[in-house]
Design an enzyme around this catalytic site. Structure first.
Site, PDB file in Angstrom:
ATOM      1  N   VAL A 165      -5.306  -3.046   0.212  1.00 12.55           N
ATOM      2  CA  VAL A 165      -6.358  -2.381   0.997  1.00 12.55           C
ATOM      3  C   VAL A 165      -7.202  -3.433   1.711  1.00 12.55           C
ATOM      4  O   VAL A 165      -7.793  -4.301   1.069  1.00 12.55           O
ATOM      5  CB  VAL A 165      -7.273  -1.510   0.103  1.00 12.55           C
ATOM      6  CG1 VAL A 165      -8.383  -0.880   0.933  1.00 12.55           C
ATOM      7  CG2 VAL A 165      -6.467  -0.435  -0.611  1.00 12.55           C
ATOM      8  N   GLY A 182       0.504  -9.231  18.765  1.00 14.16           N
ATOM      9  CA  GLY A 182       1.083  -9.218  17.412  1.00 14.16           C
ATOM     10  C   GLY A 182       0.279  -8.412  16.406  1.00 14.16           C
ATOM     11  O   GLY A 182       0.591  -8.405  15.227  1.00 14.16           O
ATOM     12  N   LYS A 239      -4.508   3.487   2.406  1.00 13.99           N
ATOM     13  CA  LYS A 239      -5.591   2.661   1.863  1.00 13.99           C
ATOM     14  C   LYS A 239      -6.720   3.546   1.318  1.00 13.99           C
ATOM     15  O   LYS A 239      -7.311   3.244   0.280  1.00 13.99           O
ATOM     16  CB  LYS A 239      -6.100   1.715   2.956  1.00 13.99           C
ATOM     17  CG  LYS A 239      -5.024   0.684   3.355  1.00 13.99           C
ATOM     18  CD  LYS A 239      -5.344  -0.012   4.663  1.00 13.99           C
ATOM     19  CE  LYS A 239      -4.269  -1.024   5.041  1.00 13.99           C
ATOM     20  NZ  LYS A 239      -4.383  -1.523   6.415  1.00 13.99           N
ATOM     21  N   GLU A 270      -4.942  -6.093  -4.945  1.00 12.98           N
ATOM     22  CA  GLU A 270      -6.121  -6.262  -4.067  1.00 12.98           C
ATOM     23  C   GLU A 270      -5.737  -6.275  -2.587  1.00 12.98           C
ATOM     24  O   GLU A 270      -6.446  -5.711  -1.737  1.00 12.98           O
ATOM     25  CB  GLU A 270      -6.842  -7.568  -4.434  1.00 12.98           C
ATOM     26  CG  GLU A 270      -8.108  -7.818  -3.665  1.00 12.98           C
ATOM     27  CD  GLU A 270      -9.189  -6.789  -3.947  1.00 12.98           C
ATOM     28  OE1 GLU A 270      -9.709  -6.750  -5.055  1.00 12.98           O
ATOM     29  OE2 GLU A 270      -9.506  -6.012  -3.031  1.00 12.98           O
ATOM     30  N   GLY A 313      -6.698  -6.100   3.497  1.00 12.42           N
ATOM     31  CA  GLY A 313      -6.311  -7.517   3.518  1.00 12.42           C
ATOM     32  C   GLY A 313      -7.207  -8.422   2.708  1.00 12.42           C
ATOM     33  O   GLY A 313      -7.258  -8.338   1.480  1.00 12.42           O
ATOM     34  N   GLU A 353       2.765  -3.382  15.301  1.00 19.55           N
ATOM     35  CA  GLU A 353       4.172  -3.659  15.032  1.00 19.55           C
ATOM     36  C   GLU A 353       5.039  -3.023  16.110  1.00 19.55           C
ATOM     37  O   GLU A 353       4.543  -2.236  16.931  1.00 19.55           O
ATOM     38  CB  GLU A 353       4.533  -3.097  13.663  1.00 19.55           C
ATOM     39  CG  GLU A 353       3.773  -3.838  12.585  1.00 19.55           C
ATOM     40  CD  GLU A 353       4.104  -3.364  11.194  1.00 19.55           C
ATOM     41  OE1 GLU A 353       5.228  -2.876  10.997  1.00 19.55           O
ATOM     42  OE2 GLU A 353       3.239  -3.490  10.332  1.00 19.55           O
ATOM     43  N   ASP A 395      -1.305   4.400   7.903  1.00 18.86           N
ATOM     44  CA  ASP A 395      -1.624   3.153   7.200  1.00 18.86           C
ATOM     45  C   ASP A 395      -3.025   3.256   6.578  1.00 18.86           C
ATOM     46  O   ASP A 395      -3.220   2.951   5.399  1.00 18.86           O
ATOM     47  CB  ASP A 395      -1.544   1.982   8.198  1.00 18.86           C
ATOM     48  CG  ASP A 395      -1.975   0.665   7.595  1.00 18.86           C
ATOM     49  OD1 ASP A 395      -1.166   0.049   6.880  1.00 18.86           O
ATOM     50  OD2 ASP A 395      -3.116   0.244   7.833  1.00 18.86           O
ATOM     51  N   LYS A 412       0.822  -1.223   0.000  1.00 21.16           N
ATOM     52  CA  LYS A 412       0.000   0.000   0.000  1.00 21.16           C
ATOM     53  C   LYS A 412       0.848   1.262   0.000  1.00 21.16           C
ATOM     54  O   LYS A 412       0.482   2.256  -0.622  1.00 21.16           O
ATOM     55  CB  LYS A 412      -0.949   0.017   1.192  1.00 21.16           C
ATOM     56  CG  LYS A 412      -0.221  -0.077   2.504  1.00 21.16           C
ATOM     57  CD  LYS A 412      -1.089  -0.532   3.626  1.00 21.16           C
ATOM     58  CE  LYS A 412      -0.261  -1.082   4.747  1.00 21.16           C
ATOM     59  NZ  LYS A 412      -0.003  -2.472   4.724  1.00 21.16           N
TER      60      LYS A 412
HETATM   61  P1  NAP Z   1       7.458  -9.066   6.467  1.00 22.74           P
HETATM   62  O1  NAP Z   1       6.888 -10.115   7.326  1.00 22.74           O
HETATM   63  O2  NAP Z   1       8.339  -8.027   7.072  1.00 22.74           O
HETATM   64  O3  NAP Z   1       8.282  -9.809   5.309  1.00 22.74           O
HETATM   65  C1  NAP Z   1       9.078  -9.125   4.384  1.00 22.74           C
HETATM   66  C2  NAP Z   1       9.805 -10.150   3.518  1.00 22.74           C
HETATM   67  O4  NAP Z   1      10.469  -9.452   2.485  1.00 22.74           O
HETATM   68  C3  NAP Z   1      10.866 -10.954   4.276  1.00 22.74           C
HETATM   69  O5  NAP Z   1      10.860 -12.273   3.809  1.00 22.74           O
HETATM   70  C4  NAP Z   1      12.184 -10.264   3.874  1.00 22.74           C
HETATM   71  O6  NAP Z   1      13.296 -11.126   3.783  1.00 22.74           O
HETATM   72  C5  NAP Z   1      11.838  -9.777   2.482  1.00 22.74           C
HETATM   73  N1  NAP Z   1      12.583  -8.554   2.142  1.00 22.74           N
HETATM   74  C6  NAP Z   1      12.458  -7.339   2.713  1.00 22.74           C
HETATM   75  N2  NAP Z   1      13.296  -6.457   2.123  1.00 22.74           N
HETATM   76  C7  NAP Z   1      13.962  -7.158   1.179  1.00 22.74           C
HETATM   77  C8  NAP Z   1      14.976  -6.811   0.254  1.00 22.74           C
HETATM   78  N3  NAP Z   1      15.471  -5.591   0.183  1.00 22.74           N
HETATM   79  N4  NAP Z   1      15.442  -7.785  -0.587  1.00 22.74           N
HETATM   80  C9  NAP Z   1      14.931  -9.030  -0.505  1.00 22.74           C
HETATM   81  N5  NAP Z   1      13.985  -9.430   0.349  1.00 22.74           N
HETATM   82  C10 NAP Z   1      13.493  -8.486   1.186  1.00 22.74           C
HETATM   83  O7  NAP Z   1       6.308  -8.269   5.671  1.00 22.74           O
HETATM   84  P2  NAP Z   1       4.766  -8.683   5.532  1.00 22.74           P
HETATM   85  O8  NAP Z   1       4.057  -8.369   6.788  1.00 22.74           O
HETATM   86  O9  NAP Z   1       4.660 -10.018   4.939  1.00 22.74           O
HETATM   87  O10 NAP Z   1       4.267  -7.569   4.485  1.00 22.74           O
HETATM   88  C11 NAP Z   1       4.564  -7.660   3.114  1.00 22.74           C
HETATM   89  C12 NAP Z   1       3.733  -6.628   2.352  1.00 22.74           C
HETATM   90  O11 NAP Z   1       2.351  -6.924   2.514  1.00 22.74           O
HETATM   91  C13 NAP Z   1       3.900  -5.188   2.803  1.00 22.74           C
HETATM   92  O12 NAP Z   1       3.805  -4.336   1.693  1.00 22.74           O
HETATM   93  C14 NAP Z   1       2.708  -4.967   3.735  1.00 22.74           C
HETATM   94  O13 NAP Z   1       2.314  -3.618   3.827  1.00 22.74           O
HETATM   95  C15 NAP Z   1       1.663  -5.781   3.000  1.00 22.74           C
HETATM   96  N6  NAP Z   1       0.560  -6.229   3.848  1.00 22.74           N
HETATM   97  C16 NAP Z   1       0.830  -6.946   4.972  1.00 22.74           C
HETATM   98  C17 NAP Z   1      -0.208  -7.400   5.749  1.00 22.74           C
HETATM   99  C18 NAP Z   1       0.053  -8.217   6.986  1.00 22.74           C
HETATM  100  O14 NAP Z   1      -0.901  -8.663   7.617  1.00 22.74           O
HETATM  101  N7  NAP Z   1       1.313  -8.467   7.352  1.00 22.74           N
HETATM  102  C19 NAP Z   1      -1.533  -7.114   5.382  1.00 22.74           C
HETATM  103  C20 NAP Z   1      -1.779  -6.402   4.202  1.00 22.74           C
HETATM  104  C21 NAP Z   1      -0.715  -5.965   3.450  1.00 22.74           C
HETATM  105  P3  NAP Z   1      13.894 -11.933   5.065  1.00 22.74           P
HETATM  106  O15 NAP Z   1      12.883 -13.007   5.356  1.00 22.74           O
HETATM  107  O16 NAP Z   1      15.187 -12.484   4.621  1.00 22.74           O
HETATM  108  O17 NAP Z   1      13.991 -10.914   6.150  1.00 22.74           O
HETATM  109  N1  HSE Z   2      -1.033  -2.754  10.105  1.00 20.51           N
HETATM  110  C1  HSE Z   2      -2.238  -3.018   9.380  1.00 20.51           C
HETATM  111  C2  HSE Z   2      -3.439  -3.087  10.320  1.00 20.51           C
HETATM  112  C3  HSE Z   2      -2.182  -4.311   8.599  1.00 20.51           C
HETATM  113  O1  HSE Z   2      -3.286  -3.043  11.543  1.00 20.51           O
HETATM  114  O2  HSE Z   2      -4.542  -3.169   9.821  1.00 20.51           O
HETATM  115  C4  HSE Z   2      -1.440  -4.170   7.305  1.00 20.51           C
HETATM  116  O3  HSE Z   2      -2.138  -3.344   6.420  1.00 20.51           O
END
Ligand code: NAP
Ligand code: HSE
Length: 426
Positions: free
Chosen positions: A132, A187, A205, A129, A134, A190, A201, A105
């Site tokens: 915004v 959890g 969205k 998709e 999830g 963050e 955030d 996002k």
């Molecule tokens: P995360 O848990 O921090 O995972 C990030 C991953 O990307 C890790 O595997 C990391 O590698 C890799 N990475 C980061 N920087 C890198 C780089 N420069 N080169 C290569 N690999 C790299 O993140 P996440 O929570 O899955 O979120 C991912 C995306 O989804 C974000 O854009 C977030 O806003 C979006 N999102 C997340 C959620 C959620 O619930 N978490 C919900 C909606 C959207 P390592 O494993 O080696 O550290």
């Molecule tokens: N940090 C966001 C939330 C999840 O609490 O809804 C990722 O978009």
């Protein structure tokens, strides 16, 4: 059977791991569902030495060139997050004729327009998709299912962390700091919760949804954001007494004077569907001229819920690839509508004041509001303790700048000890 569609995952964190699991969980059905098997060829991570139970380690790489130069990869799935190198990698993937799915996002809210132009230039899909709310389908409904509508309003709870905090404050009478600590422990929040609790955030969205709904580019910079850090349990108690709930809302309206895009806490009637959305759930309420009202609700974050939305995009892109129609639905912003300044937005307000407990104070406060064009709809006064009294004023609908002018004066009056809270009312 069609030959496998090969994809590369950029990132194997929370969302990447969920996508990895879903791809394997549904592998047998993919030829029927998507039209071909979907296979992962590469997974880009920062640290290839990290233990990743259940993952085929031969797929791991820390070298982007392995992916962008592999002609077999037709879909790049960006799940790293942040601006760089995600921006560069997505742009390079599109230039190499690869389709892109992302959950990012931050990036789409700032550079979505440029990246969609690049995707169109190379006849590629760029789907987002999961960026915004999830798991909740909202980008595709706005772009496709509701395309026959003139959408005038979107209002959403699009941040699960803050909704969880406000729910704890409401249901368990907790103060903000304690509820935040609980969200961190579970959890939801963050290590650095700033983007969630300050509304950034949600702002990203809202920018993405407004661009699609109103066919005019809105970036995160255009969004007024105000978080929940100043909300106190006292405000939640007053809201309940007034038959309302306090929610952090992302609001996007298409008005005759321009687009309104803002994120802030708001008192909404307890009977509004959004008031019943609690804990870490998200919901988006949409009003369209033909649709009337609709609400989309579900999990806005987490491993599998977010992966669910990413998988939907991967499958849709796979289908487009097989039909030779990638790039079919690109940028839908064909207008250039101005974005209104927050000063020109009109709303009702809840103002909680700590004032001197003596005759004439209520008249003094209402005089200042009246002189600044702010009409009062309701006043509550209780808890007079010694020299102090708490006063809650609910205004009629007024322009933001008039409220600000009135508050500046109130804050400097000796009879007003403190302006404790100012929250917009739906
Ligand atoms: P995360 O848990 O921090 O995972 C990030 C991953 O990307 C890790 O595997 C990391 O590698 C890799 N990475 C980061 N920087 C890198 C780089 N420069 N080169 C290569 N690999 C790299 O993140 P996440 O929570 O899955 O979120 C991912 C995306 O989804 C974000 O854009 C977030 O806003 C979006 N999102 C997340 C959620 C959620 O619930 N978490 C919900 C909606 C959207 P390592 O494993 O080696 O550290
Ligand atoms: N940090 C966001 C939330 C999840 O609490 O809804 C990722 O978009």
């Amino acid at each position: 059977m069609n030959k496998p569609i090969r994809i590369a995952l950029l990132g194997l964190g929370t969302v990447g791991s969920g996508v990895y699991k879903l791809i394997h969980r549904r592998a047998q059905e993919m030829p029927q569902i998507a039209g071909a098997p979907i296979e992962i060829s590469h997974i880009l991570v920062r640290n290839t030495a990290k233990e990743r139970p259940g993952v085929d380690s031969s797929l791991l790489t820390d070298n982007w060139a392995d992916i962008v130069n592999d002609p077999e990869v037709s879909i790049v799935v960006e799940l790293m997050g942040g601006m760089e190198p995600a921006h560069t990698y997505i742009a390079e993937a599109l230039k190499a004729g690869k389709n892109v799915v992302t959950a990012n996002k931050d990036l789409i809210a700032m550079h979505g327009g440029d990246l969609l132009d690049l995707a169109a230039e190379h006849q590629c899909d760029l789907q987002f998709e999961a960026s915004v709310a999830g798991a909740i389908p909202i980008i595709r409904p706005l772009k496709q299912c509701l395309a026959g509508n003139e959408i005038s309003e979107i209002m959403g709870i699009v941040n699960g962390t803050t909704n969880y905090i406000l729910t704890r404050m409401t249901q368990d009478n907790m103060e903000f700091a304690d509820a935040l600590a609980m969200a961190t422990e579970l959890g939801y929040a963050e290590a650095d919760p700033t983007a969630d609790i300050e509304g950034y955030d949600a702002g990203r969205k809202v920018a993405i949804m407004a661009s699609i709904a109103f066919h005019s580019r809105v970036t995160f910079d255009d969004v007024y954001t105000e978080g929940i850090t100043k909300i106190q349990s006292t405000d939640i108690r007053y809201a309940r007494e007034l038959g309302k709930a306090i929610k952090l809302l992302g609001v996007a309206c298409n008005t005759e004077e321009g687009i309104e895009v803002r994120v802030h806490p708001m008192l909404i009637p307890a009977s509004h569907p959004l008031a019943t959305v609690n804990d870490a759930f998200n919901a988006v309420f949409v009003h369209g001229d033909a649709l009337d009202d609709a609400m989309f609700m579900g999990r806005g974050a987490g491993e599998l819920p977010t992966a669910s939305a990413v998988m939907g995009d991967i499958i849709d892109t796979a289908r487009n690839l097989l039909m030779g129609c990638t790039g079919r639905i690109g940028c839908t912003c064909y207008k250039n509508v101005p974005v209104k300044s927050i000063d020109d937005i009109r709303s009702k307000y809840y103002i909680r004041l700590n004032v001197e407990n003596r005759m004439g104070v209520l008249a003094g406060v209402s005089g200042v509001l009246g002189n600044n064009g702010v009409s009062i709809s309701q006043v509550l006064q209780k808890q007079a303790a010694g020299d102090s009294a708490e006063l809650v004023v609910i205004t009629d609908t007024v322009r933001e700048r008039h409220i600000r002018d009135a508050l500046l004066i109130l804050e400097n009056m000796s009879m007003v000890h403190e302006v404790s809270s100012v929250i917009r009312v739906y």
